[in-house]
Design an enzyme around this catalytic site. Structure first.
Site, PDB file in Angstrom:
ATOM      1  CE  LYS A 170      -1.880   2.911   1.996  1.00  0.00           C
ATOM      2  NZ  LYS A 170      -1.501   4.773   1.553  1.00  0.00           N
ATOM      3  CD  GLU A 245      12.866   4.628   7.803  1.00  0.00           C
ATOM      4  OE1 GLU A 245      12.910   5.410   9.054  1.00  0.00           O
ATOM      5  OE2 GLU A 245      13.401   5.005   6.773  1.00  0.00           O
ATOM      6  CB  CYS A 279      13.229   9.319   7.484  1.00  0.00           C
ATOM      7  SG  CYS A 279      14.306   8.573   6.218  1.00  0.00           S
ATOM      8  CD  GLU A 377      10.577  13.256  10.177  1.00  0.00           C
ATOM      9  OE1 GLU A 377       9.524  12.926  10.712  1.00  0.00           O
ATOM     10  OE2 GLU A 377      11.251  12.486   9.866  1.00  0.00           O
TER      11      GLU A 377
HETATM   12  P1  NAP Z   1       2.080   9.282   7.471  1.00  0.00           P
HETATM   13  O1  NAP Z   1       0.648   9.077   7.461  1.00  0.00           O
HETATM   14  O2  NAP Z   1       2.740   8.149   8.462  1.00  0.00           O
HETATM   15  O3  NAP Z   1       2.161   8.242   6.085  1.00  0.00           O
HETATM   16  C1  NAP Z   1       3.362   6.879   5.735  1.00  0.00           C
HETATM   17  C2  NAP Z   1       2.344   6.238   5.139  1.00  0.00           C
HETATM   18  O4  NAP Z   1       1.398   5.714   5.777  1.00  0.00           O
HETATM   19  C3  NAP Z   1       1.447   6.402   4.004  1.00  0.00           C
HETATM   20  O5  NAP Z   1       1.524   5.170   3.063  1.00  0.00           O
HETATM   21  C4  NAP Z   1      -0.015   6.214   4.365  1.00  0.00           C
HETATM   22  O6  NAP Z   1      -0.938   6.709   3.568  1.00  0.00           O
HETATM   23  C5  NAP Z   1      -0.220   5.606   5.429  1.00  0.00           C
HETATM   24  N1  NAP Z   1      -1.139   5.954   6.944  1.00  0.00           N
HETATM   25  C6  NAP Z   1      -1.263   6.482   7.223  1.00  0.00           C
HETATM   26  N2  NAP Z   1      -2.234   6.865   7.930  1.00  0.00           N
HETATM   27  C7  NAP Z   1      -2.266   5.136   8.197  1.00  0.00           C
HETATM   28  C8  NAP Z   1      -2.895   4.486   8.596  1.00  0.00           C
HETATM   29  N3  NAP Z   1      -3.770   4.703   9.733  1.00  0.00           N
HETATM   30  N4  NAP Z   1      -2.629   3.220   8.599  1.00  0.00           N
HETATM   31  C9  NAP Z   1      -2.360   2.501   8.091  1.00  0.00           C
HETATM   32  N5  NAP Z   1      -1.895   3.445   7.205  1.00  0.00           N
HETATM   33  C10 NAP Z   1      -1.712   4.395   7.507  1.00  0.00           C
HETATM   34  O7  NAP Z   1       2.395   9.810   6.584  1.00  0.00           O
HETATM   35  P2  NAP Z   1       2.484  11.745   6.117  1.00  0.00           P
HETATM   36  O8  NAP Z   1       1.107  12.328   6.585  1.00  0.00           O
HETATM   37  O9  NAP Z   1       2.577  11.395   4.753  1.00  0.00           O
HETATM   38  O10 NAP Z   1       3.959  12.649   6.437  1.00  0.00           O
HETATM   39  C11 NAP Z   1       3.686  13.359   7.914  1.00  0.00           C
HETATM   40  C12 NAP Z   1       4.734  12.907   8.671  1.00  0.00           C
HETATM   41  O11 NAP Z   1       5.434  12.198   8.748  1.00  0.00           O
HETATM   42  C13 NAP Z   1       5.895  13.733   7.588  1.00  0.00           C
HETATM   43  O12 NAP Z   1       5.858  15.467   8.036  1.00  0.00           O
HETATM   44  C14 NAP Z   1       7.099  13.551   8.068  1.00  0.00           C
HETATM   45  O13 NAP Z   1       7.435  14.314   9.370  1.00  0.00           O
HETATM   46  C15 NAP Z   1       6.660  11.837   8.881  1.00  0.00           C
HETATM   47  N6  NAP Z   1       7.602  11.305   7.274  1.00  0.00           N
HETATM   48  C16 NAP Z   1       8.404  10.047   7.750  1.00  0.00           C
HETATM   49  C17 NAP Z   1       8.983   9.980   6.802  1.00  0.00           C
HETATM   50  C18 NAP Z   1      10.002   8.866   6.885  1.00  0.00           C
HETATM   51  O14 NAP Z   1      10.294   8.071   6.041  1.00  0.00           O
HETATM   52  N7  NAP Z   1      10.222   8.683   8.314  1.00  0.00           N
HETATM   53  C19 NAP Z   1       8.387   9.844   5.398  1.00  0.00           C
HETATM   54  C20 NAP Z   1       7.443  10.284   5.403  1.00  0.00           C
HETATM   55  C21 NAP Z   1       6.713  10.969   6.572  1.00  0.00           C
HETATM   56  P3  NAP Z   1      -1.901   8.233   3.468  1.00  0.00           P
HETATM   57  O15 NAP Z   1      -0.320   8.366   2.233  1.00  0.00           O
HETATM   58  O16 NAP Z   1      -2.011   7.604   2.555  1.00  0.00           O
HETATM   59  O17 NAP Z   1      -1.655   9.440   3.664  1.00  0.00           O
END
Ligand code: NAP
Ligand code: MG
Length: 470
Positions: A170, A245, A279, A377
């Protein structure tokens, strides 16, 4: 842009169960470039069933044969490199040169490493009167973010396949087109039907259904710490393996005697690359009080060499951030830094262009360890420079967050840098500008995560042991 109106399940593109759609937006001009289906729990269920059905055959396939198919996958990615890079630039906004070299180059290197490791890995070991079999954990549910849309996928799928697992992916809703190209590459490489399956969709619907599905044996997630905690809890309740991660707030520690100009320029580049959306970005630069002002001026000069704009223009070094939400969020953090009393030496909260989700490359000085911008972050092109008094003070600041993913130490010699790195609570440390290594374990201490990706350590995450006593 080209998009499939379906899910890749059981070796074919199948219509989605429901009618919900995801619009894919180019963050550089805010235009909708494609639509893909938003998967439901029914799509996830169909994909997990396909992965389960394919598991016995794939797990029983000789490791060398699996590895050869990963090599074939690498070859397809290589052949389609520029098409994939253009797609990543269109849906993520990273400058085209960076998309080619890093966004596609790194995963090709990772796929290569697993084509080799998968064939040479010892899936059996002898311990006294026991033979230990390292067997695939089963069906993997992979949930990936948008910041490295191909790399995060390959860093999970390649070791999972090398281990004999099957996968349901996903991907992030912001970057589904790259994931569709990856599915095409899997198909073209001749990987058997059902071994890899793709369900595009949103996190709370498709992601949640995948994490909770009883047919999934291991959930491998990369993304925010907030969602990671939820996924860990869901997996824990079902006694499922989980790999997380998560975020970071990595420290770049410049010790007295280091090459200051090189350390600052490299450190600034590390934060500006991918518009700060890595990240492990080294977002906190720690400099000794005596060299502090010099470092601040060097950093201000260095960010001036990162013009932002159209990511397809070769002169552009800084693209937009991925979406409107991140655009608000990152600029909110910059405003918060000003409000809490940090000194703005470059950039600021105002959007530098009328269109597109651009953020000015920003440098803050006089940042104290408790400030929000030093603790949370930001995930944007924002560098904080913190002064320290002595080595103990630097260590306290470096270790003083809930995170522990990346890090860097610069010193007059390697010995001094390594001695400091040993005391850092973090999963990776670059010594005097050490480069990224696809074989090195990647993952976090503390709230930066659970488990490791890449290289042999990354492969081991997808295995479980069975011991036979003789
Ligand atoms: P996120 O919501 O954690 O997204 C990561 C993945 O998880 C996406 O595929 C997302 O789908 C999915 N997801 C979201 N809610 C979920 C749930 N309840 N159950 C299962 N899967 C779920 O991150 P984001 O909202 O895109 O970004 C927010 C913040 O996260 C950023 O500002 C950054 O600080 C951090 N981030 C960190 C990394 C890293 O590499 N460590 C990468 C991205 C973001 P959707 O795309 O549909 O939301
Ligand atoms: Mg999200």
């Amino acid at each position: 842009m080209k998009a499939h109106d379906g899910m890749y399940i059981g070796g074919a593109w199948r219509p989605a169960a429901g009618r919900d759609r995801i619009e894919v937006v180019n963050p550089a001009d805010e235009q909708v470039i494609a639509e893909v289906p938003a998967g439901s729990a029914d799509d996830v269920d169909a994909a997990v069933r396909a992965a389960r059905a394919a598991l016995p055959g794939w797990a029983a396939t000789a490791p060398a044969e699996r590895a050869a198919l990963i090599g074939a996958l690498r070859d397809v990615l290589l052949a389609r490199k520029s098409e994939i890079a253009q797609t990543i630039t269109a849906e993520l906004g990273s400058p085209l040169g960076f998309s080619e070299m890093v966004q596609v180059g790194a995963p090709i290197a990772v796929a290569s490493s697993y084509a080799e490791l998968g064939a040479s890995y010892a899936f059996e070991e002898r311990l006294g009167n026991s033979t230990v079999l390292l067997e695939p954990i089963g069906v993997v549910g992979a949930i990936t973010p948008w910041n490295y849309p191909l790399h995060q996928v390959v860093a999970k799928v390649a070791p999972a396949l090398a281990a004999g697992c099957t996968v349901v992916l996903k991907p992030a809703e912001d970057t589904p087109l790259t994931a569709q190209l990856f599915a095409e590459a899997v198909h073209e490489a001749g990987i058997p039907a059902g071994v890899f399956n793709l369900v595009t969709g949103t996190g709370p619907v498709a992601g949640q259904a995948l994490a909770a599905h009883e047919g999934v044996d291991l959930v491998s997630f990369t993304g925010s710490t907030a969602v990671g905690k939820q996924i860990g809890a869901t997996a824990g309740a079902a006694v499922k393996r989980v790999a997380l991660e998560l975020g970071g707030k990595s420290a770049n520690v410049i010790l007295p005697g280091a090459d200051l100009a090189k350390a600052v320029a490299t450190g600034v580049g590390h934060v500006m690359n991918n518009t700060g959306q890595s990240c492990n970005a080294l977002t906190r630069m720690l400099v000794h009080r005596d060299q502090y002002e010099e470092a601040v001026s060097l950093a201000a000069a260095a960010v001036a060499t990162y013009p932002s704009g159209d990511p397809t223009d070769p002169a552009t070094r800084l693209g937009p951030v991925v979406n409107a939400k991140q655009h608000e969020r990152v600029r909110g953090y910059i405003a918060k830094g000003v409000e809490e009393g940090a000194r703005l030496v470059a950039g600021g909260p105002d959007a530098p262009h009328e269109r597109g989700y651009f953020v000015a490359p920003t440098v803050f000085a006089d940042v104290t360890p408790e400030m929000t911008i030093a603790q949370e972050e930001i995930f944007g092109p924002v560098l904080s420079i913190l002064p320290y008094e002595d080595e103990e003070d630097a260590l306290r600041i470096a270790n003083g967050t809930v995170y522990g993913l990346g890090g860097a130490v610069w010193a007059a010699d390697e010995e001094t840098a390594v001695a400091f790195a040993r005391r850092m609570d973090t999963g990776q440390v670059d010594i005097n500008g050490g480069r990224f290594n696809v074989l090195a374990p990647f993952g976090g201490y503390k709230q930066s995560g659970v488990g490791r990706e890449l290289g042999p350590h990354g492969l081991a995450e997808y295995l479980q042991t069975k011991s036979l006593q003789f």
